[in-house]
Design an enzyme around this catalytic site. Structure first.
Site, short mmCIF file in Angstrom:
data_model
loop_
_atom_site.label_atom_id
_atom_site.label_comp_id
_atom_site.label_asym_id
_atom_site.label_seq_id
_atom_site.Cartn_x
_atom_site.Cartn_y
_atom_site.Cartn_z
N ILE A 129 0.82 -1.21 0.00
CA ILE A 129 0.00 0.00 0.00
C ILE A 129 0.86 1.27 0.00
CG2 ILE A 129 -2.02 -1.07 1.05
CD1 ILE A 129 -1.16 0.02 3.75
N THR A 130 2.14 1.14 -0.33
CA THR A 130 2.98 2.33 -0.48
C THR A 130 2.77 2.93 -1.87
OG1 THR A 130 4.91 1.20 -1.42
CG2 THR A 130 4.74 1.28 0.99
N CYS A 131 3.18 4.19 -2.02
CA CYS A 131 3.06 4.82 -3.34
C CYS A 131 4.37 4.66 -4.09
CB CYS A 131 2.69 6.29 -3.19
SG CYS A 131 3.84 7.25 -2.21
N ASP A 132 4.78 3.43 -4.30
CA ASP A 132 6.05 3.15 -4.95
C ASP A 132 5.89 1.91 -5.82
OD1 ASP A 132 8.84 2.24 -5.42
OD2 ASP A 132 9.34 3.85 -4.03
N ASN A 185 6.93 6.19 3.18
CA ASN A 185 5.55 6.63 3.45
C ASN A 185 5.24 6.72 4.94
OD1 ASN A 185 3.80 5.27 0.56
ND2 ASN A 185 4.46 7.35 0.98
#
EC number: 4.1.1.19
Length: 613
Positions: free
Chosen positions: A478-481, A527
């Site tokens: 659920i990270t933005c990576d 994050n």
């Protein structure tokens, strides 16, 4: 009788006597390894359900993700190691003993380090520290160890580190300062004079023997740590001139983690023993007592027992211990030197099995199919390959053409790699779509070795293993990576067999196994996601899979993780939000939401997974 689908994940291969699938189709842990009796297995799904109903010490609910620790497994690993060396010593006529240490760097968690000292008490099991914080932990924990347990002080050292190690000797701890560089001896001499404390020192040998692959990159003659034999002999001569040769009592070496074969184990031990014998016979170091063989005892992550990659070793503890004992015995007897006390710094092999990460599935979404067919993708790869400038032409054309060729390779190589991945997925997905299982985790925080060095861990569902998994999935965090995705698994697959999500079955959980070494300490804060909740589980008396939750601790809250970024949470966050909210007359609404956000873990909480469509 329902079919057991555990073999899809090769549980019998990598499980190493500690994991199985029970009749209910649930992953279970065998707390006592091979000595686990029928009915003593602990149902992991039942542990999760009980943990979710348990409140932590500060009266909060356990949140996902969760690390389950099984201290009984830790104890069995330690007992197995000591039994292996005891057997090798008894069977070979070795005239000394084994006395090991646990490297604190492998898992600095309080319960793990204290358990190691407690479980190893009767064997005088000690600790190894490579930094000042680890040294302080080791000094504290070893006050509960049997007198004489080693405190091995490794790593690069300044005056403060050495003074602290000397103070440990003043406390009655068996601290041994291992020199990584010749210059460190001068600091030891200086601090010894200032504090009036006689040190015991060792030297780290830089061997010619090394291992292949990633884990051998810091070993060998050009390695990062230690001294070549000639430098070691110079240290001995310097001590002799000062009439301090009695300080030198240990020789240490380490050829890398995950040594793949016993041939390398034997060769490294034999080479190091040759240096040890020279120190005794040729340089007069008669007080030498200990050969520290370092770490390297590996575990079989992929269950193949092949030793052909960084994920596998071709031996067990018994063969590892026998190789060391035989190599040292033969070399010492040839040189007429008394057998030394044998020490190892086995960490990965001790800690990995006792811990598993439990991940919660949030949703499962099919990947969109690539518009190109497999034939079209292959054609594009061939076209890019044909457009590359031949290397011979680039060489003949001089430096400018070589630079152009390098840029061409870089540009088209990346494109070919991307097309190759698409082709691979297209081929494997021709019969069924690939699903992205969104999991309540951060790859960077929970399995950083996967992200950093492409270390693979066994992964499998916790339940429904008497039901055939019908979907092929990847795990997305659920990270933005874009790196926050697991699409490489044990056995070389790019997908993992998984079940459709269905609320009628409750939550769907995937276990990351053999994950008890290094992951927590290496975790980063991408994050600002934090570490997991930790639940410790012990087998209860009476069999029938009875267990008790010894402790349950929530992972770091948002408030705690924010504070690590140098924020004063009260001054910089809470009071600022409060001031603005009151100005807009919404503080009554904002205050409980802000408080909940600060006092809970950053991960998704009580998320209801939808049914897979």
């Amino acid at each position: 009788m329902a079919k057991n689908h555990g073999e899809l994940y090769n549980v019998l291969g990598w499980g190493d006597a500690y994991f199985a699938v029970n009749a209910e189709g649930h992953l279970c842990a065998k707390p006592h390894g091979l000595k686990t009796m029928p009915g003593q297995e602990i149902d992991v799904h039942s542990v999760i359900m009980k943990a979710l109903a348990t409140t932590t010490n500060d009266n909060k609910k356990v949140q996902f993700p969760v690390i389950l620790r099984f201290p009984d497994v830790l104890e069995d690993r330690l007992n197995t190691l000591h039994a292996a060396f005891r057997s090798a010593i008894d069977n070979s006529g070795y005239k000394s003993r084994y006395q090991g240490v646990f490297p604190v760097k492998v898992n600095q968690n309080k319960a793990v380090v204290q358990d190691m000292v407690n479980f190893g008490y009767s064997e005088s099991y000690g600790l190894e520290a490579g930094s000042k914080p680890e040294l302080l932990i080791a000094m504290s924990c070893l006050t509960k160890a049997q007198p004489g347990a080693y405190l091995i002080c490794n790593g690069y050292k300044d005056a403060d580190y050495i003074a602290l190690a000397l103070s440990a000797r003043a406390m009655g701890l068996n601290a041994i300062i291992v020199l990584e560089m010749e210059e460190e001896l001068d600091i030891v001499i200086e601090q010894s004079k200032m504090l009036g404390i006689e040190p015991v020192i060792g030297v780290r040998a830089k061997l010619l023997t090394k291992i292949p692959g990633h884990f051998g990159s810091t070993a060998g003659k050009d390695g990062k740590f230690g001294m070549l034999a000639e430098k070691i002999y110079e240290v001995a001569e310097k001590l002799k001139k000062m009439d301090k040769l009695h300080w030198l009592q240990l020789l240490h070496f380490h050829v890398g983690s995950m040594i793949p074969t016993t041939e390398i184990v034997y060769n490294a031990a034999s080479e190091a023993t040759g240096i040890y014998c020279n120190l005794v016979n040729e340089h007069g170091a008669k007080q030498m007592t200990t050969l520290d063989c370092g770490g390297g005892l590996g575990i079989d992550y992929d269950g193949t027992r092949s030793g052909n990659s960084d994920m596998s070793v071709a031996y067990g503890m018994e063969q590892y211990a026998s190789s060391i004992v035989q190599a040292v015995r033969l070399k010492c007897e040839y040189n007429g030197v008394p057998h030394p006390v044998l020490c190892t710094e086995s960490g990965r092999a001790m800690a990995s099995h006792h811990s598993m990460i439990i991940l919660e599935a949030l949703s499962a979404i099919p990947e969109p199919q690539d518009e190109d067919t497999a034939e079209q993708l292959l054609s594009k790869i061939q076209d890019l390959h044909s457009r590359q400038q031949p290397r011979t032409a680039a060489v003949n054309g001089g430096d400018a053409d070589m630079c152009s060729h390098a840029e061409d390779l870089k540009k088209h190589g990346i494109e070919m790699y991307k097309l190759g991945k698409k082709l691979s997925k297209r081929v494997t997905g021709d019969t069924q779509p690939i699903y992205n299982y969104h999991m309540n985790l951060s790859i960077f925080t929970l399995v950083p070795d996967f992200w950093g060095i492409k270390q693979l861990f066994p992964m499998m569902p916790v339940s429904r293993l008497n039901e055939k998994p019908t979907l092929m999935g990847t795990l997305v965090d659920i990270t933005c990576d874009s790196d926050g995705k697991i699409e490489k698994f044990i056995g070389g697959g790019e997908t993992l067999p998984l079940h459709p999500l269905d609320p009628k079955h409750g939550g769907y959980y995937v276990a990351v196994l053999l994950s008890g070494a290094y992951q927590e300490a290496l975790a980063c804060k991408h994050n600002l996601f934090s570490g997991p909740s930790i639940v410790r589980v012990k087998a209860a008396k009476g069999g029938n899979g009875a267990f008790e939750i010894v402790s349950a601790d929530l992972g770091p809250t948002s408030e705690e993780i924010i504070s690590t970024m140098r924020y004063d949470v009260m001054k910089d966050i809470s009071s600022v939000i409060e001031e603005r909210a009151k100005k807009n007359d919404v503080w009554a609404m904002v205050e409980p939401l802000m408080t909940n956000g600060l006092t809970t873990m950053p991960y998704l909480n009580e998320y209801k997974a939808p049914k897979t469509t």
